[in-house]
Design a protein around this motif. Structure first.
Motif, mmCIF file in Angstrom:
data_model
loop_
_atom_site.group_PDB
_atom_site.id
_atom_site.type_symbol
_atom_site.label_atom_id
_atom_site.label_comp_id
_atom_site.label_asym_id
_atom_site.label_seq_id
_atom_site.Cartn_x
_atom_site.Cartn_y
_atom_site.Cartn_z
ATOM 1 N N VAL A 18 0.914 -1.183 -0.128
ATOM 2 C CA VAL A 18 0.109 -0.029 -0.063
ATOM 3 C C VAL A 18 1.038 1.204 -0.031
ATOM 4 O O VAL A 18 1.827 1.404 0.972
ATOM 5 C CB VAL A 18 -0.890 0.057 1.247
ATOM 6 N N ILE A 19 0.589 2.120 -0.875
ATOM 7 C CA ILE A 19 1.485 3.487 -1.065
ATOM 8 C C ILE A 19 0.994 4.219 0.310
ATOM 9 O O ILE A 19 -0.177 4.649 0.592
ATOM 10 C CB ILE A 19 0.989 4.209 -2.179
ATOM 11 N N PRO A 20 2.205 4.485 1.062
ATOM 12 C CA PRO A 20 1.960 5.358 2.376
ATOM 13 C C PRO A 20 1.683 6.711 2.068
ATOM 14 O O PRO A 20 1.879 7.498 1.070
ATOM 15 C CB PRO A 20 2.957 5.148 3.202
ATOM 16 N N SER A 21 0.917 7.406 2.984
ATOM 17 C CA SER A 21 0.449 8.843 2.771
ATOM 18 C C SER A 21 1.918 9.540 3.395
ATOM 19 O O SER A 21 2.579 8.958 4.009
ATOM 20 C CB SER A 21 -0.637 9.315 3.709
ATOM 21 N N SER A 22 2.048 10.833 3.154
ATOM 22 C CA SER A 22 3.192 11.659 3.542
ATOM 23 C C SER A 22 3.401 11.520 5.078
ATOM 24 O O SER A 22 4.621 11.535 5.535
ATOM 25 C CB SER A 22 3.159 12.968 3.089
ATOM 26 N N GLU A 23 2.520 11.430 5.864
ATOM 27 C CA GLU A 23 2.378 11.309 7.243
ATOM 28 C C GLU A 23 3.075 9.996 7.743
ATOM 29 O O GLU A 23 3.645 9.766 8.867
ATOM 30 C CB GLU A 23 0.880 11.435 7.804
ATOM 31 N N GLU A 24 2.971 8.752 6.824
ATOM 32 C CA GLU A 24 3.209 7.420 7.365
ATOM 33 C C GLU A 24 4.645 7.147 6.826
ATOM 34 O O GLU A 24 5.094 6.184 7.190
ATOM 35 C CB GLU A 24 2.418 6.525 6.610
ATOM 36 N N GLU A 25 5.464 8.216 5.930
ATOM 37 C CA GLU A 25 6.662 8.004 5.322
ATOM 38 C C GLU A 25 7.579 7.738 6.552
ATOM 39 O O GLU A 25 7.531 8.575 7.567
ATOM 40 C CB GLU A 25 6.972 9.101 4.423
ATOM 41 N N ARG A 26 8.638 6.915 6.562
ATOM 42 C CA ARG A 26 9.740 6.808 7.530
ATOM 43 C C ARG A 26 10.448 8.199 7.574
ATOM 44 O O ARG A 26 10.846 8.794 6.483
ATOM 45 C CB ARG A 26 10.514 5.789 7.286
ATOM 46 N N TYR A 34 13.063 2.465 -5.861
ATOM 47 C CA TYR A 34 11.851 3.245 -6.064
ATOM 48 C C TYR A 34 10.589 2.357 -6.223
ATOM 49 O O TYR A 34 9.739 2.401 -5.561
ATOM 50 C CB TYR A 34 11.823 4.337 -7.072
ATOM 51 N N THR A 35 10.516 1.619 -7.353
ATOM 52 C CA THR A 35 9.799 0.783 -7.756
ATOM 53 C C THR A 35 9.373 -0.275 -6.773
ATOM 54 O O THR A 35 8.168 -0.793 -6.715
ATOM 55 C CB THR A 35 9.816 0.408 -9.308
ATOM 56 N N GLU A 36 10.155 -0.832 -6.326
ATOM 57 C CA GLU A 36 10.142 -2.069 -5.280
ATOM 58 C C GLU A 36 10.310 -1.634 -4.019
ATOM 59 O O GLU A 36 9.933 -2.467 -2.949
ATOM 60 C CB GLU A 36 11.201 -3.120 -5.720
ATOM 61 N N SER A 55 7.191 2.018 0.704
ATOM 62 C CA SER A 55 7.379 1.984 2.172
ATOM 63 C C SER A 55 7.956 3.168 2.476
ATOM 64 O O SER A 55 8.392 3.565 3.704
ATOM 65 C CB SER A 55 8.455 0.844 2.418
ATOM 66 N N GLY A 56 8.333 4.490 1.684
ATOM 67 C CA GLY A 56 8.833 5.459 2.046
ATOM 68 C C GLY A 56 10.299 5.673 1.957
ATOM 69 O O GLY A 56 10.917 4.550 1.704
ATOM 70 N N VAL A 57 10.998 6.549 2.482
ATOM 71 C CA VAL A 57 12.412 6.802 2.231
ATOM 72 C C VAL A 57 13.179 5.972 3.557
ATOM 73 O O VAL A 57 12.447 5.910 4.494
ATOM 74 C CB VAL A 57 12.710 8.307 2.609
ATOM 75 N N PRO A 58 14.165 5.433 3.224
ATOM 76 C CA PRO A 58 14.814 4.674 4.101
ATOM 77 C C PRO A 58 15.443 5.175 5.492
ATOM 78 O O PRO A 58 15.435 6.488 5.586
ATOM 79 C CB PRO A 58 15.974 4.009 3.529
ATOM 80 N N SER A 59 15.014 4.575 6.492
ATOM 81 C CA SER A 59 15.250 5.471 8.040
ATOM 82 C C SER A 59 16.844 5.734 8.255
ATOM 83 O O SER A 59 17.125 6.855 9.007
ATOM 84 C CB SER A 59 14.846 4.449 8.856
ATOM 85 N N ASP A 60 17.717 5.162 7.213
ATOM 86 C CA ASP A 60 19.055 5.671 7.681
ATOM 87 C C ASP A 60 19.549 6.355 6.373
ATOM 88 O O ASP A 60 20.853 6.912 6.514
ATOM 89 C CB ASP A 60 19.930 4.399 7.522
ATOM 90 N N ALA A 61 18.555 7.059 5.732
ATOM 91 C CA ALA A 61 18.989 8.020 4.656
ATOM 92 C C ALA A 61 19.286 9.381 5.369
ATOM 93 O O ALA A 61 18.783 9.830 6.523
ATOM 94 C CB ALA A 61 17.723 8.023 3.618
ATOM 95 N N ALA A 62 19.996 10.265 4.702
ATOM 96 C CA ALA A 62 20.609 11.519 5.119
ATOM 97 C C ALA A 62 19.812 12.764 4.350
ATOM 98 O O ALA A 62 19.935 12.657 3.152
ATOM 99 C CB ALA A 62 21.940 11.680 5.249
#
Length: 234
Positions: free
Chosen positions: A57-65, A99-101, A106-113
């Motif tokens: 399911v594509i998350p809303s902006s509020e649900e992105e990590r 991106y596509t997978e 799931s949103g941006v990875p939590s360890d991204a800067a």
């Protein structure tokens, strides 16, 4: 499509199937466009990336990590300079499996800067536009292109250099390299940008991870077709 953003639902079933077909078409196009001398030297075909996945399911902006920002002091990944990562290399589907997978669902990875300044982002990017992701308008397409980001925060430009489009409904791809480049103009605001031309591009997040730079956002098309956009380099 450019002269003319998405719901979930049946698109969760349609998108993976379209990805598989698009991947196979991109592979064939790549093989046909590789010079014969390179093919003979390689001696083998490129593997087909696995794009099969569960229906997420594509998350809303509020649900992105949340992103780890470069100002947080929480061991952020260093920002590479735009000069070192700028690219004019043509994209293919494999460049956007991150991106596509993953990120699309799931949103941006939590360890991204997070990258919050424009100075490290100018130069060339590989880009993908996904039109009508859930095929609700029977207009699903994947468009591959290169984008050059230039200018200042108050006066920036995006130059879109068209390359290839794959139409999901037709299962065919079409070369766009002879098309004239399109220029969008806009501004940098709150860690993202907007630029208008034939529609409006909104890049909402730029970030770095594992020595690469990424960007995600949406595109408002003139005819209202929903669209996502993703950028990556190198």
């Amino acid at each position: 499509m450019r002269d003319n953003i998405p719901s979930t639902g049946r698109g969760n079933k349609i998108l993976p199937a379209i990805l598989i077909t698009a991947n196979l078409v991109m592979l064939v196009v790549g093989i046909l466009t590789i010079p014969p001398n390179l093919l003979s030297a390689a001696g083998k075909e490129s593997p087909v990336p696995n794009v099969e996945q569960a229906a997420p399911v594509i998350p809303s902006s509020e649900e992105e990590r949340p992103l780890v920002t470069t100002e947080s002091g929480s061991n952020p990944a260093p920002e590479a300079t735009g000069v070192s990562l700028s690219t004019e290399e043509r994209p293919d589907l494999e460049d956007f499996l991150w991106y596509t997978e993953d990120v699309l669902y799931s949103g941006v990875p939590s360890d991204a800067a997070a990258i919050t300044g424009l100075n490290t982002l100018t130069g060339g990017w590989k880009a993908l536009i996904i039109y009508d992701p859930d095929n609700s308008m029977d207009s699903n397409a994947y468009e591959f292109l290169n984008i050059a980001l230039a200018g200042t925060a108050d006066d920036l430009s995006l130059t879109l250099d068209w390359y290839l489009i794959f139409w999901g409904g037709e299962g065919e791809s079409f070369d766009e390299t002879d098309m004239e480049d399109t220029v969008f103009s806009g501004k940098w605001e709150n860690g993202g940008l907007w630029a208008s031309g034939a529609g409006t591009i909104h890049i909402t997040q730029f970030y770095s991870l594992h020595d690469k730079q990424y960007a995600i956002g949406t595109m408002d098309t003139p005819d209202g077709t929903p669209a996502f956009i993703a950028l990556v380099r190198p």
